[in-house]
Design an enzyme around this catalytic site. Structure first.
Site, PDB file in Angstrom:
ATOM      1  N   GLU A 225     -42.965  19.137 -81.475  1.00  0.00           N
ATOM      2  CA  GLU A 225     -43.365  18.759 -80.122  1.00  0.00           C
ATOM      3  C   GLU A 225     -44.448  17.675 -80.217  1.00  0.00           C
ATOM      4  O   GLU A 225     -45.212  17.615 -81.179  1.00  0.00           O
ATOM      5  CB  GLU A 225     -43.922  20.012 -79.444  1.00  0.00           C
ATOM      6  CG  GLU A 225     -44.370  19.870 -78.011  1.00  0.00           C
ATOM      7  CD  GLU A 225     -44.967  21.174 -77.487  1.00  0.00           C
ATOM      8  OE1 GLU A 225     -44.997  21.348 -76.263  1.00  0.00           O
ATOM      9  OE2 GLU A 225     -45.398  22.029 -78.305  1.00  0.00           O
TER      10      GLU A 225
ATOM     11  N   LYS B 279     -39.955  20.279 -70.885  1.00  0.00           N
ATOM     12  CA  LYS B 279     -40.511  21.620 -71.060  1.00  0.00           C
ATOM     13  C   LYS B 279     -40.712  22.327 -69.716  1.00  0.00           C
ATOM     14  O   LYS B 279     -41.358  21.804 -68.813  1.00  0.00           O
ATOM     15  CB  LYS B 279     -41.847  21.504 -71.796  1.00  0.00           C
ATOM     16  CG  LYS B 279     -42.463  22.818 -72.220  1.00  0.00           C
ATOM     17  CD  LYS B 279     -43.731  22.529 -73.023  1.00  0.00           C
ATOM     18  CE  LYS B 279     -44.358  23.794 -73.574  1.00  0.00           C
ATOM     19  NZ  LYS B 279     -45.589  23.469 -74.341  1.00  0.00           N
TER      20      LYS B 279
ATOM     21  N   CYS C  98     -41.627  25.083 -77.720  1.00  0.00           N
ATOM     22  CA  CYS C  98     -42.887  25.776 -77.952  1.00  0.00           C
ATOM     23  C   CYS C  98     -43.088  27.003 -77.057  1.00  0.00           C
ATOM     24  O   CYS C  98     -42.491  28.046 -77.292  1.00  0.00           O
ATOM     25  CB  CYS C  98     -44.031  24.784 -77.808  1.00  0.00           C
ATOM     26  SG  CYS C  98     -45.579  25.343 -78.572  1.00  0.00           S
TER      27      CYS C  98
END
Length: 269
Positions: free
Chosen positions: A45, A116, A154
Protein backbone atom coordinates in the site's frame (compact mmCIF):
# COMPACT_ATOMS: atom_id res chain seq x y z
CA UNK A 1 -3.75 -32.99 -17.03
CA UNK A 2 -3.16 -30.73 -13.98
CA UNK A 3 -2.86 -27.03 -14.67
CA UNK A 4 0.73 -25.70 -14.47
CA UNK A 5 1.82 -23.96 -11.28
CA UNK A 6 1.87 -20.16 -11.32
CA UNK A 7 4.71 -18.23 -9.69
CA UNK A 8 3.50 -15.38 -7.47
CA UNK A 9 5.84 -12.86 -5.84
CA UNK A 10 5.41 -10.65 -2.79
CA UNK A 11 7.74 -7.64 -2.78
CA UNK A 12 8.32 -5.93 0.56
CA UNK A 13 9.83 -2.45 0.61
CA UNK A 14 9.43 0.92 2.33
CA UNK A 15 8.01 3.53 -0.07
CA UNK A 16 9.43 7.03 0.35
CA UNK A 17 8.39 10.60 -0.46
CA UNK A 18 10.00 10.26 -3.89
CA UNK A 19 7.57 8.79 -6.43
CA UNK A 20 10.26 8.37 -9.09
CA UNK A 21 12.54 6.51 -6.70
CA UNK A 22 9.62 4.31 -5.62
CA UNK A 23 8.86 3.40 -9.24
CA UNK A 24 12.53 2.58 -9.80
CA UNK A 25 12.59 0.35 -6.73
CA UNK A 26 9.47 -1.43 -7.97
CA UNK A 27 11.10 -1.88 -11.36
CA UNK A 28 14.18 -3.48 -9.82
CA UNK A 29 12.17 -5.80 -7.59
CA UNK A 30 9.87 -6.76 -10.47
CA UNK A 31 12.98 -7.80 -12.40
CA UNK A 32 14.08 -10.02 -9.52
CA UNK A 33 10.63 -11.59 -9.31
CA UNK A 34 10.35 -12.11 -13.07
CA UNK A 35 13.80 -13.70 -13.21
CA UNK A 36 12.40 -16.30 -10.81
CA UNK A 37 9.36 -16.85 -13.02
CA UNK A 38 6.78 -14.68 -11.29
CA UNK A 39 3.66 -13.82 -13.31
CA UNK A 40 2.13 -11.73 -10.51
CA UNK A 41 4.14 -9.35 -8.30
CA UNK A 42 2.48 -7.70 -5.28
CA UNK A 43 3.84 -4.49 -3.72
CA UNK A 44 2.67 -2.59 -0.59
CA UNK A 45 0.00 0.00 0.00
CA UNK A 46 1.13 3.60 -0.63
CA UNK A 47 3.81 2.39 -3.05
CA UNK A 48 3.68 5.58 -5.12
CA UNK A 49 4.27 8.02 -2.25
CA UNK A 50 4.51 7.80 1.52
CA UNK A 51 5.29 10.11 4.44
CA UNK A 52 4.93 9.47 8.16
CA UNK A 53 3.07 11.23 9.63
CA UNK A 54 0.73 12.19 6.83
CA UNK A 55 0.67 15.85 5.82
CA UNK A 56 -0.43 18.17 3.02
CA UNK A 57 2.17 16.72 0.65
CA UNK A 58 -0.08 13.70 0.11
CA UNK A 59 -2.51 15.73 -1.98
CA UNK A 60 0.31 17.50 -3.82
CA UNK A 61 1.78 14.17 -4.89
CA UNK A 62 -1.49 12.46 -5.81
CA UNK A 63 -1.78 11.21 -9.38
CA UNK A 64 -4.48 9.98 -11.69
CA UNK A 65 -4.54 6.36 -12.82
CA UNK A 66 -3.27 7.54 -16.21
CA UNK A 67 -0.40 9.44 -14.54
CA UNK A 68 3.36 8.82 -14.56
CA UNK A 69 3.50 6.31 -11.69
CA UNK A 70 1.08 3.89 -13.32
CA UNK A 71 2.80 4.50 -16.65
CA UNK A 72 6.06 3.36 -15.00
CA UNK A 73 4.32 0.25 -13.66
CA UNK A 74 3.06 -0.44 -17.18
CA UNK A 75 6.59 -0.23 -18.57
CA UNK A 76 7.80 -2.68 -15.92
CA UNK A 77 4.92 -5.03 -16.71
CA UNK A 78 5.64 -4.87 -20.43
CA UNK A 79 9.32 -5.64 -19.95
CA UNK A 80 8.85 -8.47 -17.44
CA UNK A 81 5.59 -9.92 -18.76
CA UNK A 82 4.19 -9.93 -15.21
CA UNK A 83 1.11 -8.32 -13.68
CA UNK A 84 2.17 -5.75 -11.07
CA UNK A 85 -0.06 -4.72 -8.17
CA UNK A 86 0.88 -1.63 -6.16
CA UNK A 87 -0.62 1.10 -4.00
CA UNK A 88 -1.29 4.49 -5.62
CA UNK A 89 -2.01 7.85 -3.98
CA UNK A 90 -4.79 8.89 -6.37
CA UNK A 91 -6.28 12.32 -6.95
CA UNK A 92 -9.59 12.66 -5.09
CA UNK A 93 -12.76 14.67 -5.71
CA UNK A 94 -11.98 16.63 -2.52
CA UNK A 95 -8.91 18.77 -3.34
CA UNK A 96 -7.61 18.49 0.23
CA UNK A 97 -7.67 14.71 0.25
CA UNK A 98 -6.50 11.72 -1.77
CA UNK A 99 -7.79 8.25 -2.56
CA UNK A 100 -5.92 5.23 -1.29
CA UNK A 101 -6.00 3.15 -4.47
CA UNK A 102 -4.49 -0.12 -5.60
CA UNK A 103 -3.85 -0.79 -9.28
CA UNK A 104 -3.22 -4.06 -11.10
CA UNK A 105 -1.23 -3.38 -14.26
CA UNK A 106 -0.33 -5.95 -16.91
CA UNK A 107 1.61 -5.78 -20.16
CA UNK A 108 -1.55 -4.57 -21.93
CA UNK A 109 -2.35 -1.86 -19.39
CA UNK A 110 -4.49 -1.35 -16.29
CA UNK A 111 -6.52 -4.45 -15.37
CA UNK A 112 -8.24 -3.33 -12.16
CA UNK A 113 -8.38 -0.37 -9.76
CA UNK A 114 -9.57 -0.61 -6.16
CA UNK A 115 -10.17 2.30 -3.78
CA UNK A 116 -9.82 1.40 -0.11
CA UNK A 117 -13.23 1.08 1.54
CA UNK A 118 -12.31 1.01 5.23
CA UNK A 119 -9.99 3.80 6.34
CA UNK A 120 -7.57 3.31 9.21
CA UNK A 121 -9.26 5.33 11.94
CA UNK A 122 -7.99 3.08 14.71
CA UNK A 123 -5.07 2.54 17.10
CA UNK A 124 -4.66 6.31 17.40
CA UNK A 125 -4.54 6.96 13.64
CA UNK A 126 -6.94 9.02 11.50
CA UNK A 127 -6.49 8.07 7.87
CA UNK A 128 -9.81 9.72 7.05
CA UNK A 129 -8.30 13.14 7.86
CA UNK A 130 -6.26 12.81 4.66
CA UNK A 131 -7.95 10.10 2.58
CA UNK A 132 -11.34 9.89 0.90
CA UNK A 133 -12.96 6.46 1.28
CA UNK A 134 -13.73 4.52 -1.86
CA UNK A 135 -17.32 4.08 -2.93
CA UNK A 136 -18.91 0.66 -2.69
CA UNK A 137 -18.45 -0.70 -6.19
CA UNK A 138 -18.32 -4.06 -7.98
CA UNK A 139 -15.36 -6.21 -6.90
CA UNK A 140 -12.15 -5.43 -8.78
CA UNK A 141 -10.72 -8.62 -10.26
CA UNK A 142 -8.22 -9.73 -12.88
CA UNK A 143 -6.76 -12.99 -14.17
CA UNK A 144 -3.24 -14.37 -13.94
CA UNK A 145 -2.24 -17.91 -14.82
CA UNK A 146 -5.80 -19.16 -15.12
CA UNK A 147 -6.75 -17.86 -11.67
CA UNK A 148 -9.01 -14.91 -10.87
CA UNK A 149 -7.59 -12.53 -8.28
CA UNK A 150 -9.37 -9.76 -6.34
CA UNK A 151 -8.09 -6.57 -4.71
CA UNK A 152 -8.44 -5.26 -1.17
CA UNK A 153 -6.22 -3.12 1.09
CA UNK A 154 -4.71 -3.30 4.59
CA UNK A 155 -7.39 -2.32 7.17
CA UNK A 156 -10.01 -4.01 4.96
CA UNK A 157 -8.64 -7.26 6.42
CA UNK A 158 -10.52 -6.53 9.63
CA UNK A 159 -13.84 -6.57 7.72
CA UNK A 160 -14.41 -10.12 6.45
CA UNK A 161 -17.26 -8.95 4.23
CA UNK A 162 -14.74 -7.44 1.79
CA UNK A 163 -13.03 -10.75 1.17
CA UNK A 164 -16.38 -12.54 1.06
CA UNK A 165 -17.67 -10.26 -1.71
CA UNK A 166 -14.55 -11.14 -3.68
CA UNK A 167 -15.21 -14.83 -3.12
CA UNK A 168 -18.78 -14.29 -4.34
CA UNK A 169 -17.29 -12.69 -7.46
CA UNK A 170 -15.49 -15.95 -8.19
CA UNK A 171 -11.93 -15.19 -7.17
CA UNK A 172 -9.47 -17.92 -6.31
CA UNK A 173 -6.94 -15.49 -4.87
CA UNK A 174 -6.96 -12.21 -2.94
CA UNK A 175 -4.20 -9.60 -3.17
CA UNK A 176 -3.61 -7.42 -0.09
CA UNK A 177 -1.19 -4.46 -0.36
CA UNK A 178 -0.74 -3.04 3.14
CA UNK A 179 1.00 -0.61 5.45
CA UNK A 180 0.25 -2.62 8.59
CA UNK A 181 1.54 -0.33 11.35
CA UNK A 182 3.58 -1.89 14.13
CA UNK A 183 2.29 -2.06 17.70
CA UNK A 184 1.41 -4.50 20.48
CA UNK A 185 0.15 -7.78 18.98
CA UNK A 186 -0.05 -6.21 15.50
CA UNK A 187 2.13 -8.85 13.80
CA UNK A 188 0.02 -11.59 15.39
CA UNK A 189 -3.17 -9.90 14.19
CA UNK A 190 -1.77 -9.43 10.66
CA UNK A 191 -0.84 -13.09 10.38
CA UNK A 192 -4.10 -14.29 11.96
CA UNK A 193 -6.38 -12.15 9.80
CA UNK A 194 -4.58 -13.08 6.58
CA UNK A 195 -4.88 -16.76 7.41
CA UNK A 196 -8.53 -16.36 8.36
CA UNK A 197 -9.40 -14.68 5.06
CA UNK A 198 -7.68 -17.52 3.18
CA UNK A 199 -9.30 -20.29 5.20
CA UNK A 200 -12.86 -18.98 5.40
CA UNK A 201 -12.97 -18.19 1.66
CA UNK A 202 -10.80 -21.13 0.54
CA UNK A 203 -8.61 -18.84 -1.58
CA UNK A 204 -4.94 -17.97 -1.98
CA UNK A 205 -3.86 -14.72 -0.29
CA UNK A 206 -0.86 -12.66 -1.41
CA UNK A 207 -0.06 -9.83 1.05
CA UNK A 208 2.75 -7.27 0.88
CA UNK A 209 3.54 -4.94 3.80
CA UNK A 210 6.02 -2.18 4.63
CA UNK A 211 9.03 -3.47 6.59
CA UNK A 212 9.91 -2.13 10.05
CA UNK A 213 10.19 0.37 11.58
CA UNK A 214 6.77 1.45 10.25
CA UNK A 215 5.22 -1.88 9.27
CA UNK A 216 5.44 -5.34 10.74
CA UNK A 217 6.85 -6.83 7.55
CA UNK A 218 5.97 -10.52 7.37
CA UNK A 219 4.68 -10.29 3.80
CA UNK A 220 3.35 -13.68 2.83
CA UNK A 221 1.71 -15.90 0.23
CA UNK A 222 -0.86 -18.30 1.73
CA UNK A 223 -2.65 -21.30 0.25
CA UNK A 224 -6.45 -21.89 0.58
CA UNK A 225 -5.91 -23.62 3.92
CA UNK A 226 -3.94 -20.72 5.36
CA UNK A 227 -0.55 -22.40 5.02
CA UNK A 228 2.39 -20.15 4.09
CA UNK A 229 3.91 -20.93 0.70
CA UNK A 230 6.47 -18.12 0.70
CA UNK A 231 7.26 -15.13 2.89
CA UNK A 232 9.55 -12.25 3.76
CA UNK A 233 10.75 -11.39 7.26
CA UNK A 234 11.56 -7.82 8.25
CA UNK A 235 13.80 -6.71 5.39
CA UNK A 236 13.42 -5.35 1.88
CA UNK A 237 13.09 -8.48 -0.22
CA UNK A 238 11.15 -10.51 -2.78
CA UNK A 239 9.70 -13.95 -2.07
CA UNK A 240 8.29 -16.18 -4.81
CA UNK A 241 5.92 -19.08 -4.27
CA UNK A 242 4.27 -21.46 -6.69
CA UNK A 243 0.49 -21.55 -6.73
CA UNK A 244 -1.34 -24.69 -7.81
CA UNK A 245 -4.43 -23.60 -9.78
CA UNK A 246 -6.19 -26.87 -8.90
CA UNK A 247 -5.72 -26.41 -5.14
CA UNK A 248 -8.83 -24.28 -4.68
CA UNK A 249 -11.10 -26.90 -6.23
CA UNK A 250 -9.51 -29.66 -4.13
CA UNK A 251 -9.95 -27.73 -0.89
CA UNK A 252 -13.54 -26.75 -1.74
CA UNK A 253 -14.48 -30.36 -2.46
CA UNK A 254 -13.39 -31.30 1.06
CA UNK A 255 -14.65 -28.09 2.72
CA UNK A 256 -17.57 -26.63 0.73
CA UNK A 257 -18.09 -23.83 3.26
CA UNK A 258 -18.91 -21.19 0.65
CA UNK A 259 -21.69 -23.35 -0.75
CA UNK A 260 -23.05 -24.31 2.68
CA UNK A 261 -23.30 -20.83 4.17
CA UNK A 262 -26.73 -19.32 4.85
CA UNK A 263 -25.96 -15.60 4.79
CA UNK A 264 -25.00 -13.11 2.09
CA UNK A 265 -23.16 -9.80 2.29
CA UNK A 266 -25.41 -6.73 1.99
CA UNK A 267 -23.92 -3.19 1.84
CA UNK A 268 -24.65 -1.03 4.85
CA UNK A 269 -26.40 2.27 4.21
Amino acid sequence: MPAPAVAVAIAQFAPSADSVANAQQIDRMADVAADRGAKLVVFPEYSSYFVDPFDQTLARHAQDVDGPFVAALHQSAQRTGAVIVAGLIETASNPGKVRNAVVAVGPDGVLAVYRKLHLYDAFGHRESDWVEAGEIAPPQTFEVGGLRWGLMTCYDLRFPEVARTLADAGVEGIVVPAAWVRGPLKEFQWQTLLAARAIENTVFVAAADHPPPLGVGASVLLDPQGVAIAGVGTGTDVAVGYVDPDAVDRVRRVNPALRLRRFEVIPRA
